[in-house]
Design a protein around this motif. Structure first.
Motif, short mmCIF file in Angstrom:
data_model
loop_
_atom_site.label_atom_id
_atom_site.label_comp_id
_atom_site.label_asym_id
_atom_site.label_seq_id
_atom_site.Cartn_x
_atom_site.Cartn_y
_atom_site.Cartn_z
N PHE A 93 0.90 -1.22 -0.17
CA PHE A 93 0.03 -0.11 0.12
C PHE A 93 0.83 1.12 -0.06
N ARG A 94 0.26 2.41 -0.24
CA ARG A 94 0.96 3.68 -0.02
C ARG A 94 0.84 4.11 1.41
N MET A 98 1.49 8.19 9.43
CA MET A 98 2.38 7.52 10.21
C MET A 98 2.47 7.84 11.95
N ALA A 99 3.02 6.84 12.76
CA ALA A 99 3.08 7.13 13.75
C ALA A 99 4.18 6.58 14.45
N LEU A 100 4.79 7.28 15.75
CA LEU A 100 6.12 6.90 16.28
C LEU A 100 6.20 7.06 17.76
N ALA A 101 6.66 5.97 18.38
CA ALA A 101 6.51 6.06 19.76
C ALA A 101 7.81 5.35 20.33
N TRP A 102 8.00 5.59 21.75
CA TRP A 102 9.16 4.68 22.44
C TRP A 102 8.14 3.84 23.44
N ASP A 103 8.45 2.38 23.41
CA ASP A 103 7.62 1.79 24.41
C ASP A 103 8.88 1.32 25.45
N GLY A 104 8.58 2.16 26.65
CA GLY A 104 9.52 2.06 27.71
C GLY A 104 9.69 0.72 28.52
N ASP A 105 8.41 0.17 28.53
CA ASP A 105 8.59 -1.49 29.25
C ASP A 105 9.59 -2.18 28.49
N ASP A 106 9.46 -2.42 27.17
CA ASP A 106 10.19 -3.02 26.22
C ASP A 106 11.47 -2.48 25.77
N GLU A 107 11.67 -1.19 25.89
CA GLU A 107 12.84 -0.41 25.46
C GLU A 107 13.06 -0.83 23.87
N VAL A 108 11.93 -0.38 22.95
CA VAL A 108 11.81 -0.38 21.77
C VAL A 108 11.10 0.80 21.14
N VAL A 109 11.66 1.09 19.82
CA VAL A 109 10.81 1.95 18.99
C VAL A 109 9.57 1.57 18.42
N VAL A 110 8.54 2.00 18.44
CA VAL A 110 7.54 1.56 17.65
C VAL A 110 7.16 2.49 16.42
N ILE A 111 7.26 1.98 15.15
CA ILE A 111 6.85 2.70 14.03
C ILE A 111 5.84 2.12 13.34
N GLU A 112 4.68 3.01 13.03
CA GLU A 112 3.48 2.47 12.37
C GLU A 112 3.31 3.10 11.17
N ALA A 113 3.05 2.67 10.00
CA ALA A 113 2.67 3.30 8.80
C ALA A 113 1.41 2.76 8.31
N GLN A 114 0.23 3.54 8.29
CA GLN A 114 -1.12 3.16 7.73
C GLN A 114 -1.30 3.62 6.13
N ALA A 115 -1.83 2.89 5.51
CA ALA A 115 -2.43 3.33 4.18
C ALA A 115 -3.03 4.32 3.96
N VAL A 116 -2.81 5.11 2.75
CA VAL A 116 -3.34 6.44 2.73
C VAL A 116 -5.01 6.43 2.68
N THR A 117 -5.64 7.36 3.19
CA THR A 117 -7.15 7.23 3.35
C THR A 117 -7.50 8.63 2.99
N GLU A 118 -8.87 8.91 2.54
CA GLU A 118 -9.43 10.11 2.20
C GLU A 118 -9.12 11.14 3.50
N ASP A 119 -9.37 10.68 4.64
CA ASP A 119 -9.30 11.67 5.81
C ASP A 119 -7.92 12.19 5.90
N ASP A 120 -6.77 11.35 5.42
CA ASP A 120 -5.20 11.89 5.41
C ASP A 120 -5.32 13.48 4.56
N ALA A 121 -5.84 13.56 3.61
CA ALA A 121 -5.82 14.80 2.94
C ALA A 121 -6.34 16.10 3.69
N GLU A 122 -7.44 15.69 4.63
CA GLU A 122 -8.16 16.92 5.33
C GLU A 122 -7.28 17.10 6.89
N ASP A 123 -6.56 16.00 7.15
CA ASP A 123 -6.11 15.99 8.44
C ASP A 123 -4.58 16.44 8.44
N GLY A 124 -4.38 17.65 9.27
CA GLY A 124 -3.09 18.17 8.90
C GLY A 124 -2.32 18.17 10.37
#
Length: 190
Positions: A93-94, A98-124
């Motif tokens: 998908f395109r 995207m989201a980014l976080a630090w999981d302090g319990d597991d000491e890992v970086v969490v990177i999330e990438a979600q497919a483009v939606t119609e709402d993405d164009a409206e959400d700044g």
């Protein structure tokens, strides 16, 4: 149809890469583990911002934990990855959100990438929390990386972005192999 969530916890490999010539490259995030590979397409600017934010997040974790977290200050040489993307590259998908976080319990970086939606164009809003695991919704790639792997990802992503066309020495715009109309030259060739 149920939502597809591609989870890599942890991946064997997570990299940013390109396909094509500078000026017409397609950028990808690619995660690999246990014989499966997921490739998602995104914009050059998204790769650049993700690399910057990952570095900033890791630097903040080091600062707040006074160096106690398992995050190296620089990329360890043994985790650097300069190999090309794994073939075949099949775009799942395109990327839109995207989201980014630090999981302090597991000491890992969490990177999330979600497919483009119609709402993405409206959400700044560019400061989004992690994406919900709803049963319905657009496809999602979720990767959990150690501090060292996240540093390696950011270093490679920055190198991939900067490996494009060289900048014009006058205006800073990208130079093409076929020429460049420089706005600073007012139409005159130098």
């Amino acid at each position: 149809m149920p939502r597809q969530i591609f989870t890599y916890d942890p991946p064997d490999r997570f990299v940013a890469g390109t396909v094509g010539e500078p000026g017409s490259r397609t950028f990808f995030l690619q995660a690999t583990a246990d014989g499966r590979t997921t490739s998602v397409a995104l914009e050059k600017q998204q790769v650049s911002v993700l690399a910057e934010r990952v570095e900033a997040l890791l630097d903040e974790v080091v600062r707040r934990t006074a160096g106690e977290a398992s995050v190296p200050a620089i990329t360890p040489a043994e985790v650097e990855d300069t190999a090309p993307l794994d073939a075949p590259i099949e775009e799942e998908f395109r990327v839109g959100t995207m989201a980014l976080a630090w999981d302090g319990d597991d000491e890992v970086v969490v990177i999330e990438a979600q497919a483009v939606t119609e709402d993405d164009a409206e959400d700044g809003d560019d400061e989004l929390p992690l994406i919900e695991d709803d049963e319905e919704g657009p496809p999602l790639l979720r990767v959990r990386l150690s501090g060292a792997a996240a540093r390696a990802f950011a270093k490679r992503a920055t190198a991939v972005v900067s490996a494009g066309r060289p900048p014009c020495p006058f205006c800073g715009g990208p130079l093409d192999a076929t020429g460049h109309v420089c706005p600073r030259a007012n139409g005159y060739r130098r």
